[in-house]
Every structure is written in C-alpha cells, then in structure tokens.
Design a protein around this motif. Structure first.
Motif, PDB file in Angstrom:
ATOM      1  N   ARG A   1       0.396  -0.936   5.521  1.00  0.00           N
ATOM      2  CA  ARG A   1       1.195  -0.757   6.742  1.00  0.00           C
ATOM      3  C   ARG A   1       1.217   0.698   7.172  1.00  0.00           C
ATOM      4  N   LEU A   2       1.353   1.604   6.209  1.00  0.00           N
ATOM      5  CA  LEU A   2       1.414   3.024   6.534  1.00  0.00           C
ATOM      6  C   LEU A   2       0.076   3.531   7.068  1.00  0.00           C
ATOM      7  N   GLN A   3      -1.017   3.052   6.503  1.00  0.00           N
ATOM      8  CA  GLN A   3      -2.322   3.469   7.009  1.00  0.00           C
ATOM      9  C   GLN A   3      -2.550   2.957   8.418  1.00  0.00           C
TER      10      GLN A   3
ATOM     11  N   ASP B   1      11.734   3.061   0.471  1.00  0.00           N
ATOM     12  CA  ASP B   1      12.741   4.098   0.260  1.00  0.00           C
ATOM     13  C   ASP B   1      12.190   5.513   0.397  1.00  0.00           C
ATOM     14  N   LYS B   2      10.886   5.689   0.246  1.00  0.00           N
ATOM     15  CA  LYS B   2      10.294   7.028   0.330  1.00  0.00           C
ATOM     16  C   LYS B   2      10.201   7.526   1.778  1.00  0.00           C
ATOM     17  N   ASN B   3      10.311   6.611   2.749  1.00  0.00           N
ATOM     18  CA  ASN B   3      10.344   6.993   4.167  1.00  0.00           C
ATOM     19  C   ASN B   3       9.100   7.750   4.618  1.00  0.00           C
TER      20      ASN B   3
ATOM     21  N   ARG C   1       5.213   7.053  -4.875  1.00  0.00           N
ATOM     22  CA  ARG C   1       4.910   5.636  -4.685  1.00  0.00           C
ATOM     23  C   ARG C   1       5.197   5.251  -3.242  1.00  0.00           C
ATOM     24  N   LEU C   2       4.298   4.498  -2.647  1.00  0.00           N
ATOM     25  CA  LEU C   2       4.437   4.129  -1.240  1.00  0.00           C
ATOM     26  C   LEU C   2       5.309   2.878  -1.121  1.00  0.00           C
TER      27      LEU C   2
ATOM     28  N   ASP D   1       0.144   5.302  -4.014  1.00  0.00           N
ATOM     29  CA  ASP D   1      -0.188   3.934  -3.647  1.00  0.00           C
ATOM     30  C   ASP D   1       1.071   3.096  -3.788  1.00  0.00           C
ATOM     31  N   GLY D   2       1.030   1.872  -3.284  1.00  0.00           N
ATOM     32  CA  GLY D   2       2.190   1.006  -3.378  1.00  0.00           C
ATOM     33  C   GLY D   2       2.161  -0.075  -2.319  1.00  0.00           C
ATOM     34  N   PRO D   3       3.170  -0.918  -2.295  1.00  0.00           N
ATOM     35  CA  PRO D   3       3.176  -2.076  -1.386  1.00  0.00           C
ATOM     36  C   PRO D   3       3.187  -1.711   0.093  1.00  0.00           C
ATOM     37  N   GLU D   4       3.578  -0.481   0.447  1.00  0.00           N
ATOM     38  CA  GLU D   4       3.605  -0.069   1.847  1.00  0.00           C
ATOM     39  C   GLU D   4       2.283   0.542   2.305  1.00  0.00           C
TER      40      GLU D   4
END
Length: 381
Positions: free
Chosen positions: A249-251, A217-219, A213-214, A243-246
């Motif tokens: 931003r990560l993309q 905490d997964k860093n 999950r993005l 996928d996830g709330p980050e």
C-alpha cells in the motif's frame, strides 16, 4: 551471579529487539565473570545445549514458525511455555541459577517461569517492552478480552518488573504493581558499531531516512505526504528501510506522489550495519510513529548524528528517548512537513544528538541491569 534468561527466540538466530537486548546484556555479563544461560527454542545449528559468545544456550523446544498471518502465534507461546516449565524447575530446584529473567511478550513463558520457581527462593525478574491494554482490541478484535486477561494475569504475578521506558513503567503501574517498584532499564545501542558502520555509495544515500517495520502505527503514509510537500524546494530524497504488511500500500501511495522519483523503498536489509550506514549517510531520521514502547531507532539515529524527528503521542516513548536532542511534532502531515523543512534548512537541536545517545550505550545499560539483578537476589528490591 548465575542468570537464566527466558526467551523463545535467541539472537543472532532471530533478530528482533527483545532478543538482541538479551544478547547484548548477557554477553557483557559473561565477559564480567557472571554465568549466563538462555532457555529458548532450538533455532541454532548443532546440539541442544551449546555456548555462543560465552553464553550457554539451552534449547527446551524445537524451532517453529513464530507468526500466524503477521501476528505472533498464541499456540507457539503456549507450546514453548509448556516445554519450558519442567526443565527450568529441575534446574531451579537444584539451585543452578540465582535468578530468572523472563522477557515479556509473550506472556505464557513468564507464567511457566513462575510456576517453575515455586518452592525455591529464586526471584523472577521480568522485562516489559510494552503494555498493550486497549490495544488488544485493535490487535485481536473479538478475542481482545482473552489477550487482556492473560496480560492482567501476567502483570499481577509476583515478580520484579523492569520496563524499557518510563511510559511503559507508567502503563504497567496502571494495571499492576506500584510505580515505585518498577525499575526502568532502557534498551541500548552499540555506539562504536554505529559510528564505524560502512557508508553506502554516495548515489545510494538519502537526505531523509525512515527505518522500521511497515505497519500502520509507524505512520509512514503520513511521512510520505509530508515529504512530498518539501521535496522539490530542497531537492531532497527519502529512503524507506523495512518491510511489513503495509509495504504494498505504501509503495502504491509513493508512486502516486508528485515527487515519486525521489522516494526509494529498500526493503528489509539483512545486515544490521547496512541500516546503520544509511543512518550515518542521512541528514535527517524521521519516524512519526504513534506507538513506541522504547524507540531504539531514535537512539541509533542520534548516535549516527542525524537530526531526529519523532511524534508526540501518549502511546510513544519517543519524547523520552529523544529529549532536546531532536524534534517532536504532532502526528499530522502539516507538522511533519514543517519540521522536515526546518531540518532541511539546517536547523539543529539544542543538544548534540551524539551526546544524548551515549546514555543508551550497551555498556551503561548492562551496568544498570546488573545492579537491578543484584538487588533482586539480595532481596533489597
């Protein structure tokens, strides 16, 4: 024995780790001649009570949304607990079940299960995937004291606690039962399914893989920066599954990297075997997560013969799962980049990852779970 599992969500109609654990253990217990019932919400098609792979599914509440703004709904958990108490009590007072196994979290169904068992000799076994403690402050902010209070009440209800890892057992003992009363029964994997998972096309595989999950905490942000430092020298590629709330931003971060063209976001994959296939195709599985109650993806990746890289952190069971069959680093860009470089150079851990993964096969886990259930029934726990 006759086992009643309590879980508002039911696999395969819901696909989280806790409900999959119940499914895997429950179906194996059924195959071994035990009677198993899961009390949950009505997420499946058909009647409220049905049989799936030898296990009775009994709906005590209708299907509903489980999340509110990316957080598990508190009102859903309370509603399920309220609807559960009476039908479960009716069955327990009729001596229909030898024990109740309630999954934590959420907490309210555990309290409802204990209430339902009052006046009977039916033991309550709980399965703890995490103990949140101070994490409630990050999760709920000003409402954190409410979360801590409910967790504290649940921990201290008379029960037979199972933790999925030693770190979770230790944290549980800090706020409730004596450590020696907490049994550790890890989460599991299907070794054969992983080794037989179909490989992706060669042009769709990656040297390094992350799956999960993005969330912060997964860093994954840290992993992206570390990958960018080593990608060119080793002509490496990175695949991000999940996928996830980050995600957005990560993309955006990935697009700003020097080697952005070597990073691919695959999103959430509907088929579990597709995730396993990507693990089989990858050389390295990297997840510098700092919060893992167990860390099932590490075990899966080891079974797929990946060189696994995890992070050392007091809130993570990664070191417990991986042992000497992978590499553990500080959750910093420098440390992750150094270990990625070593792994890309061909260094392998001292213990064969596939050998380590055997201890997490679901058949072995089910044997351990069944033994603890029997002890609870016999009063020797």
């Amino acid at each position: 024995m006759d086992v009643a599992y309590i879980s508002n969500v039911v696999y395969p109609f819901n696909t989280g780790g806790a409900e999959k654990r119940i499914h895997e253990i429950a179906t194996r217990l059924s195959q071994n001649g035990h009677d198993v019932t899961i009390y949950g919400r009505h997420f499946w098609d058909g009647p409220q009570e049905t049989t799936h792979e030898g296990v009775t599914l009994r709906a005590v509440a209708p299907a509903t949304d489980l999340y509110t703004d990316d957080r598990r709904s508190i009102t859903e958990a309370i509603d399920f607990a309220a609807r559960l108490a009476y039908p479960l009590a009716k069955r327990l007072h009729a001596n229909d079940h030898d024990l109740v196994v309630a999954s934590v979290f959420p907490y309210f169904p555990v309290l409802a299960s204990k209430l339902a068992a009052l006046g009977t000799d039916t033991p309550l076994v709980t399965t703890w995937h995490e103990v949140w403690g101070d994490y409630w402050e990050e999760y709920l902010g000003a409402l954190a004291p409410c979360g801590k209070l409910v967790e504290h009440l649940t921990v201290n209800v008379p029960q037979h606690p199972i933790a999925v890892s030693g770190i979770t057992a230790d944290r549980l003992a800090e706020v409730g039962p004596d450590r020696e009363t907490v049994e550790v029964v890890p989460n599991g994997i299907d070794i054969d399914q992983i080794r037989d998972a179909p490989l992706p096309d060669e042009n769709e595989s990656f040297d390094i893989l992350f799956a999960g999950r993005l969330i912060a905490d997964k860093n994954v942000s840290l992993l992206l920066d570390a990958f960018d430092r080593v990608a060119d020298e080793y002509d490496a590629t990175l695949g991000i599954v999940g996928d996830g709330p980050e995600s957005d931003r990560l993309q955006a971060q990935a697009n700003s990297l020097t080697h952005a063209d070597r990073v691919s976001f695959l999103g959430f994959l509907d088929e579990y075997e597709d995730v396993l296939g990507h693990m089989r195709a990858a050389d390295i599985f990297a997840s510098p997560s700092t919060r893992e109650g167990f860390g099932i993806t590490y075990a899966e990746a080891m079974a797929a013969d990946c060189t696994v890289i995890g992070a050392v952190h007091p809130e993570s069971a990664a070191s417990e799962v991986i042992g000497d069959a992978g590499y553990l680093v500080d959750p910093t860009v420098e440390s992750v980049a150094t270990e990625l470089e070593r792994a890309l150079s061909g260094y392998r851990p001292p213990i064969d990852p596939r050998t380590r993964a055997q201890r997490y096969d679901w058949d072995s886990v089910t044997e351990r779970a069944a033994a603890t259930y029997e002890r609870a029934i016999e009063g020797t726990w």
